[in-house]
Design a protein around this motif. Structure first.
Motif, PDB file in Angstrom:
ATOM      1  N   ILE A 108      37.596 -16.566  19.923  1.00 16.92           N
ATOM      2  CA  ILE A 108      37.958 -17.884  20.914  1.00 16.92           C
ATOM      3  C   ILE A 108      39.503 -17.830  21.596  1.00 16.92           C
ATOM      4  O   ILE A 108      40.092 -18.655  20.937  1.00 16.92           O
ATOM      5  CB  ILE A 108      37.715 -19.924  19.701  1.00 16.92           C
ATOM      6  N   VAL A 109      39.569 -17.800  22.339  1.00 20.44           N
ATOM      7  CA  VAL A 109      40.770 -17.760  22.955  1.00 20.44           C
ATOM      8  C   VAL A 109      41.063 -17.476  24.813  1.00 20.44           C
ATOM      9  O   VAL A 109      39.726 -17.188  25.214  1.00 20.44           O
ATOM     10  CB  VAL A 109      41.636 -16.521  22.092  1.00 20.44           C
ATOM     11  N   LEU A 110      41.709 -17.874  25.011  1.00 23.87           N
ATOM     12  CA  LEU A 110      41.678 -18.487  27.033  1.00 23.87           C
ATOM     13  C   LEU A 110      43.353 -17.735  27.139  1.00 23.87           C
ATOM     14  O   LEU A 110      44.151 -17.779  25.917  1.00 23.87           O
ATOM     15  CB  LEU A 110      41.526 -19.685  27.340  1.00 23.87           C
ATOM     16  N   ASP A 111      43.397 -17.327  28.440  1.00 18.40           N
ATOM     17  CA  ASP A 111      44.953 -17.335  28.943  1.00 18.40           C
ATOM     18  C   ASP A 111      45.389 -17.961  28.961  1.00 18.40           C
ATOM     19  O   ASP A 111      45.268 -19.292  29.070  1.00 18.40           O
ATOM     20  CB  ASP A 111      44.587 -16.559  30.476  1.00 18.40           C
ATOM     21  N   GLU A 112      46.786 -17.384  28.047  1.00 18.91           N
ATOM     22  CA  GLU A 112      47.768 -18.704  27.739  1.00 18.91           C
ATOM     23  C   GLU A 112      48.677 -19.785  29.239  1.00 18.91           C
ATOM     24  O   GLU A 112      48.520 -20.527  29.298  1.00 18.91           O
ATOM     25  CB  GLU A 112      48.853 -18.503  26.719  1.00 18.91           C
ATOM     26  N   GLN A 113      48.573 -19.356  30.389  1.00 22.20           N
ATOM     27  CA  GLN A 113      48.871 -19.143  31.336  1.00 22.20           C
ATOM     28  C   GLN A 113      48.010 -19.808  32.336  1.00 22.20           C
ATOM     29  O   GLN A 113      48.529 -21.675  32.443  1.00 22.20           O
ATOM     30  CB  GLN A 113      49.849 -18.434  32.671  1.00 22.20           C
ATOM     31  N   ASN A 174      30.260 -20.414  19.990  1.00 23.18           N
ATOM     32  CA  ASN A 174      29.852 -20.927  21.787  1.00 23.18           C
ATOM     33  C   ASN A 174      30.196 -22.281  22.227  1.00 23.18           C
ATOM     34  O   ASN A 174      30.436 -22.705  22.977  1.00 23.18           O
ATOM     35  CB  ASN A 174      28.731 -19.970  22.492  1.00 23.18           C
ATOM     36  N   ARG A 175      29.835 -23.292  21.580  1.00 19.61           N
ATOM     37  CA  ARG A 175      30.174 -24.167  21.506  1.00 19.61           C
ATOM     38  C   ARG A 175      31.272 -24.380  21.486  1.00 19.61           C
ATOM     39  O   ARG A 175      32.053 -25.516  22.522  1.00 19.61           O
ATOM     40  CB  ARG A 175      29.110 -25.092  20.634  1.00 19.61           C
ATOM     41  N   ALA A 176      32.674 -24.422  20.122  1.00 17.75           N
ATOM     42  CA  ALA A 176      33.540 -24.676  20.729  1.00 17.75           C
ATOM     43  C   ALA A 176      33.961 -23.347  21.269  1.00 17.75           C
ATOM     44  O   ALA A 176      35.615 -24.464  22.633  1.00 17.75           O
ATOM     45  CB  ALA A 176      34.404 -23.924  18.993  1.00 17.75           C
ATOM     46  N   MET A 177      34.200 -22.764  22.226  1.00 17.74           N
ATOM     47  CA  MET A 177      34.494 -22.288  23.727  1.00 17.74           C
ATOM     48  C   MET A 177      34.456 -23.105  24.422  1.00 17.74           C
ATOM     49  O   MET A 177      35.426 -22.845  25.344  1.00 17.74           O
ATOM     50  CB  MET A 177      33.494 -20.898  23.675  1.00 17.74           C
ATOM     51  N   ALA A 178      33.130 -23.466  24.593  1.00 15.21           N
ATOM     52  CA  ALA A 178      32.497 -24.259  26.180  1.00 15.21           C
ATOM     53  C   ALA A 178      33.443 -25.518  26.082  1.00 15.21           C
ATOM     54  O   ALA A 178      33.986 -25.900  26.989  1.00 15.21           O
ATOM     55  CB  ALA A 178      31.331 -24.766  26.040  1.00 15.21           C
TER      56      ALA A 178
END
Length: 322
Positions: A108-113, A174-178
């Protein structure tokens, strides 16, 4: 044992070679079947198949290549292609990046920028990609997805409802990511419809032969070598193969690129597809997975195919360049 030069002169000997590979790795018992989706835990761990389809439509296969299983994360490759067709690469890049990540596929991670998911081959990126598929409602979007798979495979496909329901019921990560991506504007409401379509695409039923045809379609500039139907515009194939090469094997992608050296994608049901551009599509199915979620036998088979046939993209061999 078959060598590069013999195969370059007589590709039909490829059948004997994969027969030998099947016999060599059939007794390999390493790894374990995925169990975090309850329905997947029921699969027979002994199933094993190797299929190769070249761009001329010639077929070589051995083992349980007609055994149906759910496509799982291999679907991400083809959903990404459909999203590219719907929106073009420039727009897709505003929502989903193309950078490899050393994290697990379900992190559960996205690009910080940029706040984008790192790439369309991890779960977050695949959910964002699937959310972009066009359609007036959920039914039309699902039908467009199934029609897309039909073009790659050459026959109608269906969703395994029990697996879909199992994934939908247990898909809390997957719901948390969404919801995280919704917060940053990377996907739009209604997210439940996007998640349902993602779970449905993962639950599409295929066999190893189907996967080899799909891989061969990518190898053949988007044209199915069996039906001669254009499954995707050729201009988008390089986008798909580039992301497969750098990101398709999760946090094993670097070692895969080093040892095997061809675009590939794995799925937790035990499938692996690999694409040799302008030559062939390769598929292996074996449900026992390693710690990274890749088929143990599948990785071994692909490593040996690449080494013995000289398939690595940066290797000059009679087979690849013939």
């Amino acid at each position: 044992m078959t060598n590069q030069e013999e195969l370059a002169k007589n590709p039909s000997s490829l059948q004997a070679f994969i027969d030998d590979l099947y016999s060599k790795y059939e007794s390999l018992q390493d790894g374990a079947v995925a169990n975090y989706i309850p329905e997947l835990a029921k699969v027979d761990p002994e199933l094993f198949a190797i299929s190769i389809v070249n761009v001329n439509g010639e077929i070589y296969e051995v083992g349980d290549y007609q055994q149906l299983f759910t496509i799982q994360s291999i679907s991400k490759v083809f959903a990404y292609g459909l999203a590219l067709m719907d929106h073009g690469r420039d727009y897709i890049l505003t929502r989903v990046g193309v950078e490899p990540t050393g994290d697990a596929f379900n992190a559960i991670v996205l690009d910080e920028q940029s706040k984008r998911p790192y790439n369309p081959m991890v779960n977050a990126g695949a959910i964002a990609t699937t959310s972009l598929i066009k359609g007036s409602d959920a039914t039309e979007r699902l039908n467009r997805m199934l029609n897309m798979f039909q073009k790659y495979i050459g026959h109608d496909v269906f969703v395994d409802i029990s697996v879909f329901t199992s994934e939908r019921t247990t898909g809390h990560r997957n719901r948390a990511m969404a919801h995280l991506m919704l917060n940053f504007g990377m996907i739009d409401k209604p997210i439940d419809e996007a998640l349902d379509l993602y779970f449905q695409q993962c639950a599409v039923m295929v066999n190893c032969h189907d996967l080899a045809v799909m891989a061969a379609t990518l190898a053949h500039k988007g044209v199915n070598p069996i039906t001669n139907e254009q499954a995707i515009k050729s201009c988008y194939v390089k986008d798909i193969l580039s992301v497969m090469y750098t990101c398709g094997m999760y946090n094993f992608a670097g070692e895969w690129a080093y040892k095997v050296g061809i675009p590939a994608k794995s799925g937790i049901s035990g499938g692996i597809i690999a694409v040799v551009p302008n030559k062939m599509g390769i598929a292996v199915f074996s449900p026992r997975l390693d710690a990274r979620g890749n088929s143990v036998r599948g990785v071994k088979v692909c490593e040996e195919l690449s080494q013995r046939l000289g398939l690595h993209l940066f290797e000059c061999s009679p087979f690849v360049n013939s």
